[in-house]
Design an enzyme around this catalytic site. Structure first.
Site, PDB file in Angstrom:
ATOM      1  N   THR A  59      -4.384  -8.845   0.838  1.00  0.00           N
ATOM      2  CA  THR A  59      -3.590  -8.526   1.990  1.00  0.00           C
ATOM      3  C   THR A  59      -2.630  -7.448   1.670  1.00  0.00           C
ATOM      4  O   THR A  59      -2.238  -6.546   2.465  1.00  0.00           O
ATOM      5  CB  THR A  59      -2.710  -9.910   2.225  1.00  0.00           C
ATOM      6  N   CYS A  60      -2.230  -7.679   0.392  1.00  0.00           N
ATOM      7  CA  CYS A  60      -1.202  -6.511  -0.213  1.00  0.00           C
ATOM      8  C   CYS A  60      -1.762  -5.343  -0.287  1.00  0.00           C
ATOM      9  O   CYS A  60      -1.202  -4.037   0.138  1.00  0.00           O
ATOM     10  CB  CYS A  60      -0.645  -7.064  -1.720  1.00  0.00           C
ATOM     11  N   ALA A  61      -3.027  -4.975  -0.771  1.00  0.00           N
ATOM     12  CA  ALA A  61      -3.728  -3.884  -0.814  1.00  0.00           C
ATOM     13  C   ALA A  61      -3.886  -3.146   0.539  1.00  0.00           C
ATOM     14  O   ALA A  61      -3.703  -2.084   0.762  1.00  0.00           O
ATOM     15  CB  ALA A  61      -4.938  -3.809  -1.386  1.00  0.00           C
ATOM     16  N   SER A  63      -1.805  -3.672   3.196  1.00  0.00           N
ATOM     17  CA  SER A  63      -0.611  -3.166   3.769  1.00  0.00           C
ATOM     18  C   SER A  63      -0.280  -1.943   3.077  1.00  0.00           C
ATOM     19  O   SER A  63       0.215  -0.926   3.951  1.00  0.00           O
ATOM     20  CB  SER A  63       0.511  -4.331   3.347  1.00  0.00           C
TER      21      SER A  63
END
Length: 166
Positions: A59-61, A63
Site C-alpha cells: 500500500t505504501c509503495a 501511494s
C-alpha cells in the site's frame, strides 16, 4: 491521540494531525543523499505530505506510485514521501520504479516529525513507525487538507487530497 487499525486490530498514535487552517509545523528530515531538509526549504511551493509506515509494503509503495503520477501535473506542487525507512531504501525503491516526481524524506534520525505531527504509533506491531496520512500544505505553509487512513492497509483518498490544491 488517534486510534486506527492494523489488520482490524486497534492501534494508537501519539497525537492528532494538525488542524486544517493552521500553519504546518516545521520539520527536519533526511534526504536520500543524507542531507537535511526543513519545511522552509519548500517555502513557496504547495506540498503533498505523503506519510506512511514503510516503502516496503504494498500500500505504501502504491501511494508513492500514485502521487508520482497524479501530482506531476499540478503546478507549483512538490510531493514529499515521508517514512522512517532508511534513505537508502527510499532511493532504491524510487530508482527501481523510475519515480522522479516525488521527494523521499526520512524521519529515522530522531522521530521528531512523527511526534510533532502526532502520527507515530505508540503501540502495536508498527510501534514507532508513522501512520498513513496525507497532509496538504499551501505555498504559504497553511494546512488545507488532512487524512489519517483509518485502516493502515487501505489507500488514502487521492482525489480528495489533490482536489484541495485546485
Amino acid at each position: 491521540m488517534a486510534s486506527v487499525t492494523l489488520g482490524g486490530t486497534p492501534v494508537n498514535t501519539s497525537g492528532t494531525l494538525p488542524e486544517i487552517g493552521s500553519q504546518a509545523p516545521d520539520f527536519k528530515l533526511t534526504t536520500t543523499d543524507l542531507s537535511t531538509k526543513t519545511l522552509n526549504d519548500y517555502s513557496g511551493s504547495n506540498l503533498v505530505l505523503n506519510v506512511f509506515p514503510s516503502v516496503d509494503t504494498g500500500t505504501c509503495a502504491q501511494s508513492i506510485r500514485t502521487f508520482n503520477k497524479e501530482a506531476s501535473s499540478l503546478e507549483n506542487t512538490k510531493v514529499l514521501c515521508i517514512s522512517k525507512d532508511l534513505p537508502f531504501a527510499m532511493a532504491r525503491f524510487c530508482g527501481a520504479e523510475g519515480l522522479d516526481n516525488v521527494i523521499s524524506l526520512s524521519d529515522y534520525k530522531d522521530g521528531n516529525f512523527g511526534k510533532t505531527y502526532g502520527l507515530d504509533f505508540t503501540d502495536g506491531a508498527f510501534e514507532t513507525l508513522l501512520s498513513r496520512c496525507i497532509i496538504i500544505v499551501d505555498s504559504k505553509g497553511k494546512i488545507l487538507h488532512t487524512q489519517q487512513v483509518s485502516e493502515i492497509a487501505d489507500e488514502p483518498n487521492y482525489e480528495k487530497a489533490l482536489a484541495s490544491l485546485k
